[in-house]
Every structure is written in structure tokens, then in C-alpha cells.
Scaffold this active site. Structure first.
Site, PDB file in Angstrom:
ATOM      1  N   GLY A 102       7.084 -14.580  13.163  1.00 33.63           N
ATOM      2  CA  GLY A 102       6.971 -15.545  13.987  1.00 33.63           C
ATOM      3  C   GLY A 102       5.635 -15.906  14.288  1.00 33.63           C
ATOM      4  O   GLY A 102       4.530 -15.222  14.139  1.00 33.63           O
ATOM      5  N   ASP A 137      -3.209 -10.223  20.754  1.00 31.04           N
ATOM      6  CA  ASP A 137      -3.538 -10.946  21.759  1.00 31.04           C
ATOM      7  C   ASP A 137      -3.248 -12.487  21.780  1.00 31.04           C
ATOM      8  O   ASP A 137      -3.632 -13.359  22.816  1.00 31.04           O
ATOM      9  CB  ASP A 137      -4.947 -10.705  22.168  1.00 31.04           C
ATOM     10  CG  ASP A 137      -5.900 -10.992  20.996  1.00 31.04           C
ATOM     11  OD1 ASP A 137      -5.295 -11.800  20.075  1.00 31.04           O
ATOM     12  OD2 ASP A 137      -6.926 -10.980  20.963  1.00 31.04           O
ATOM     13  N   GLY A 138      -2.603 -13.186  20.676  1.00 28.90           N
ATOM     14  CA  GLY A 138      -2.655 -14.325  20.497  1.00 28.90           C
ATOM     15  C   GLY A 138      -3.574 -15.427  20.362  1.00 28.90           C
ATOM     16  O   GLY A 138      -3.694 -16.517  20.277  1.00 28.90           O
ATOM     17  N   ASP A 264       5.909 -14.745   4.188  1.00 25.64           N
ATOM     18  CA  ASP A 264       5.432 -15.478   5.643  1.00 25.64           C
ATOM     19  C   ASP A 264       4.562 -16.465   5.147  1.00 25.64           C
ATOM     20  O   ASP A 264       4.196 -17.362   6.084  1.00 25.64           O
ATOM     21  CB  ASP A 264       5.565 -14.466   6.840  1.00 25.64           C
ATOM     22  CG  ASP A 264       4.653 -13.590   6.440  1.00 25.64           C
ATOM     23  OD1 ASP A 264       4.525 -12.780   5.342  1.00 25.64           O
ATOM     24  OD2 ASP A 264       3.717 -13.408   7.309  1.00 25.64           O
TER      25      ASP A 264
END
Ligand code: AMP
Ligand code: MG
Length: 505
Positions: A102, A137-138, A264
Site C-alpha cells: 500500500g 516514516d512516510g 507492486d
């Protein structure tokens, strides 16, 4: 399917909005995503806006450059009409299945429809944590963001299907990697972010209802023609096989190594997506690997078509419950479709090689002629891009041979091949000058050379952005000679050579 149709008629995009969002994916069932706002950043500073792309998308680039626009591109503000989500997907990473990946550092702001009626996702990459961040950490470091901007825009200029880059900014925050680095955010534009892994996400959960909803959505968005086929899901698979076979042929014809061809990172729209430790070949070597995480060369240059075909087999597995109504014939049908990959790939590759070599007619033995050249290039350390570029001149006039020969460690290796090439060219009817012009339009002068990308990143990390801007501008016209920028066409000197590339996420 219904989300696309309904949304577009019920709520037409607000054309007066600075970004005319017209979202469909955010109306899919909750299982498809997490609704999440991008995390705020300290002190965003805009580095570059892609004006031409903004224009195509009917986005006001003056807005993007305004403080309000920068607030949107940094995730500090939500634009009117934006409905931000992080998309769920799964994926095989280096052959191992991970049921949940995701968007862990990306947020889909929404979709826009361009002047030609084509729908695009607008995504922020590096915009903070989501439910899918796992231990990450995005955030994104400036380096990888700059690399993606440079390479994706270069690929677009080279005519290769790819996601695009609309903007890049500094967050004013630091991110911790092997060392402390400046943070960046990329605004990415894609025909969609639907991946083979998105289908695997629902298939792995046995959620056939959502799998079907996803397939219907993807068909309506990308391949609406297949709806009239006897088995639309099989026809959908067929067109994705064809699109990805053609895409991998394009990579092989230009010397591009994706680096991480996991399921992905395989977009069903047939675009190159997720530029990580990607690289272009300088001296031609079929087994070339740059990525530091690709220890066994799974995604080496020459393995790419097979890797994509492998991903398509995983895609077929995910679609099995839908193909042939999930009946006993599904596997047989899917296998027949996968077998078509080689035909699609070989046709696209051979057609592309003929154009690169100035061959208009289709003559038995053309593929062998091309393969022989490549083998000689590999043996002689010849630069992939420069060899084909120099062949353009040689195709018009044998005086051009000197330039090609000079690229081979042993120039006579070229001479032997050139004799056979000339014999083959003698079967052509095209005037020599026209041949040269045609060849110049498919054999670029400029590619994003790894050492140039590294230099742009190094300078940007030190607060100097001119290197990045100039490189982007040169690469926007890869087929023009641009004598002023001749240095950009040169391969690295030994001390400049980049041997390894990193994800850096
Ligand atoms: P990629 O390298 O783009 O193929 O990413 C693989 C997976 O790791 C995706 O699910 C990403 O969202 C996730 N990921 C990569 N970097 C980060 C990060 N810094 N924070 C959170 N998730 C990440
Ligand atoms: Mg990815």
C-alpha cells in the site's frame, strides 16, 4: 465501472477550481484505501513546476507556484475537490509475496481529466505516514525525488509510456536515512496507480466481490473496449499482457533498467512506474545491474522481459476467479494468454530494432543482425546510446563509420558487422538522407546518464538547484543535437562512473 460513469455525469469537475479534481477511485468501497490527509511539513520550498504538463492537465501553473499552491503540493492544505486517500495493494517483492504493502509514503490527492478527455491521478510522494507505512516514516529524501523527476520526464520525452512529474519541493525538514538528508515531495501524475499488486491484494484475501469491482473499474478506466468481448476479464488480461510486453521492449531498445520490477511496481496501464534505483546503461552489458538491493541480478537489464512476464503470471493468478467465470477453463485460458507475451515482445522489439538500424523492409535475419551488433558492443565496451546515435550518420554515408568505430575497443569488430549491415541496407529503397532523419528520431543523443543524475542530486542536497534544472531542460529534447550541451551526451569518465544505485527510501 459504475464509479467512473456515475461520478463523471453526476458531479462534473469544477472547471474554475485551480486543480479541477474529478475523483472516482475515492468512491470505491472502503476496503480499497485509507482516507488520510497528507502530514504537514515545516517550510515547503518549491523547486520546479512542470508548466507544460500542468497545461495539459488544465491545472493553473501560476496557482501551483503561489503560496496557496505550494501549500497544496506540500500537503499542508487540501485543495477544493481533493479527497485524499492512500491506496491499498499487495505485491511480490523479489519473488516473495507480501499481502499488504500500500501507499506508505504517498497520498492520492485525486484525479483530473485532461483536454483530450484522458483521466490522470495526482499523487504526492513523500507526504507522511499512512496505515500502510509499516515501519517507514512516510517521507522521501530529496535525492530519490529528484531522480524520479529527471528520469520520468526524460522517459516521457523519449516517448516511453511513464508516470510524469508535475512538481518537486523541499519540505524544510530532514529525513533520517544512512545519513541525515533534506526531505522532498514529488507530485506524480499517472494514468492510474493500479498495479498488479492491487489485484493481488483482494485475490489474496479471497475477496472476489472487490476483485471484480477493481477489474471493472480498471477496464472502464483503461481498456473500455474489452467490455464487449466474450470474456471481458480474459480480454482485459490480454490487453495488459500486450501493453506490458510493448513497454518492456521499449526499455530494452533504450537501455533502461528499472531496478525493482516487483508486482507492486508493475502498472496495469502499461506505464513505467516507481522509479527507485533505476539506471541507464552506458557501456552496453546485457547482465548489467545497478541496484544495491538486487544481489542476485533478478532485475538485470536482460532479465526484464522475463521479470515482467513473471509478474503477468501472478496477475493471471489473481484474476483466475473472474476468468471463464472462475471455472475449470480459467487456467488454460490464462496460460494461453501469457504465452502471447513473447510474441508481443518479439514483434515490438524487432520493429524497434529495425527502426534503430534504418531498416524499413522486413527481411529474414534482421534480428540476428541486431543481436550480433549488441554482442560486439558488449565485447568492446561500446556505449549503447552513442553507438546507435553514431550509426545514424554512418547509415547516410560510410564516412560516418569513423565515429562508430571509435566507440569500440577493437574497431575492426564494428567493421566486420558494418559490412553486413551495408549489404542489408542495399535492399532498402529509402533515400539515405531520409534514413538518417528517421534514425535520428529513434536513437537519442541524450539520456539521463547516471553520473549526471548523481551530480544533480549532490548539488541539490547542497542547496544548488541549477544542475537539476539544466539537466531536466536538456533531457526534454533528447533527439535534438543541442551542440551547446554536447557534454551531456558523453559517457562518464572512469572516476565519474556510477556503479551502484540505491532506493534511498
Ligand atoms: P517502493 O520502493 O516504492 O516499491 O515501495 C515499496 C513499499 O514500501 C510501498 O508499500 C511503499 O509505500 C513502502 N515505503 C517505501 N518507503 C517508505 C517510507 N519511507 N515510509 C513508509 N513506507 C515506505
Ligand atoms: Mg513501489
Amino acid at each position: 465501472m459504475s464509479q467512473l460513469a456515475e461520478k463523471s455525469c453526476v458531479t462534473p469537475a469544477d472547471a474554475a477550481a485551480p486543480i479541477p479534481f474529478d475523483n472516482t477511485y475515492a468512491r470505491m468501497p472502503e476496503a480499497f484505501f485509507e482516507r488520510v490527509k497528507p502530514a504537514a511539513v515545516a517550510a515547503p520550498k518549491l523547486l520546479r513546476v512542470n508548466d507544460a504538463l500542468a497545461r495539459q492537465l488544465r491545472i493553473d501553473s501560476a496557482f501551483l507556484k503561489s503560496p496557496e499552491g505550494v501549500a497544496v503540493l506540500s500537503g499542508n492544505e487540501i485543495a477544493p475537490g481533493s479527497d485524499p486517500i492512500a491506496q491499498a495493494y499487495a505485491g511480490h517483492q523479489f519473488g516473495s509475496f507480501v499481502p499488504q504493502l500500500g501507499d506508505g509514503r504517498a497520498v492520492l490527492l485525486g484525479e483530473v481529466v485532461d483536454a483530450a478527455g484522458k483521466r490522470f491521478d495526482i499523487q504526492l510522494k513523500g507526504s507522511g505516514q499512512t496505515r500502510f507505512s509499516r515501519r517507514g516514516d512516510g517521507r522521501a529524501a530529496l535525492g530519490p525525488v529528484i531522480r524520479e523527476y529527471i528520469v520520468s520526464e526524460a522517459m516521457a520525452a523519449l516517448g516511453i509510456p511513464t508516470t510524469r512529474s508535475l512538481a518537486v519541493l523541499l519540505t524544510g525538514e530532514q529525513v533520517m536515512r544512512e545519513r541525515v538528508l533534506p526531505g522532498g515531495i514529488l507530485t506524480r501524475v499517472a494514468s492510474s496507480h493500479l498495479r498488479v499488486g492491487t489485484f493481488q491484494y483482494f485475490a489474496a484475501r479471497g475477496d472476489v466481490e472487490n476483485l471484480r469491482a477493481l477489474a471493472d473499474y480498471a477496464i472502464a478506466r483503461h481498456y473500455p473496449d474489452v467490455r464487449s468481448a466474450g470474456d471481458p476479464y480474459l480480454a482485459f488480461f490480454d490487453v495488459v499482457v500486450a501493453a506490458l510486453a510493448r513497454l518492456s521492449a521499449r526499455w530494452m531498445l533504450i537501455g533502461f533498467i528499472h531496478g525493482v520490477l516487483n508486482t507492486d511496481n508493475t502498472a496495469i496501464a502499461g506505464e513505467t512506474i516507481d522509479y527507485g534505483p533505476c539506471a541507464f546503461i552506458d557501456a552496453y552489458r546485457p547482465d548489467k545491474v545497478f541496484s544495491s538491493i538486487d544481489q542476485f541480478g533478478r532485475y538485470a537489464f536482460e532479465n526484464q522481459p522475463a521479470a515482467v512476464a513473471w509478474n503477468l503470471a501472478r496477475f493471471a493468478e489473481a484474476l483466475l476467479p473472474l476468468i471463464a467465470d472462475g471455472g475449470a477453463k480459467a487456467i488454460e485460458c490464462a496460460n494461453a494468454s501469457i504465452a502471447a507475451f513473447d510474441d508481443h515482445f518479439n514483434a515490438a522489439y524487432l520493429a524497434g530494432m529495425r527502426r534503430k538500424l534504418g531498416l524499413v523492409r522486413e527481411v529474414e535475419g534482421d534480428l540476428e543482425l541486431a543481436s550480433d551488433l549488441l554482442a560486439r558492443m558488449a565485447e568492446n565496451g561500446a556505449d549503447f546510446t552513442l553507438t546507435f546515435r553514431a550509426l545514424c550518420g554512418a547509415a547516410a554515408d560510410a564516412k560516418g563509420d569513423a565515429e562508430v568505430r571509435g566507440l569500440f575497443a577493437n574497431p575492426s569488430a564494428f567493421d566486420e558487422w558494418a559490412g553486413r549491415w551495408r549489404q542489408r541496407l542495399s535492399l532498402e529503397e529509402q533515400p539515405a538522407e531520409m534514413r538518417r532523419t528517421d534514425m535520428l528520431s529513434v536513437n537519442p543523443m541524450f539520456i539521463p546518464r547516471n553520473h549526471r543524475i548523481e551530480a544533480a542530486i549532490r548539488d541539490a542536497e547542497a542547496g544548488r538547484f541549477e544542475t537539476f534544472h539544466e539537466l531536466v531542460e536538456v533531457l526534454a529534447h533528447p533527439f535534438d543535437d543541442q551542440p551547446k550541451f554536447a557534454d551531456y551526451a558523453k559517457p562518464p569518465r572512469p572516476e565519474e562512473e556510477v556503479r551502484q544505485t540505491f532506493c534511498g527510501t
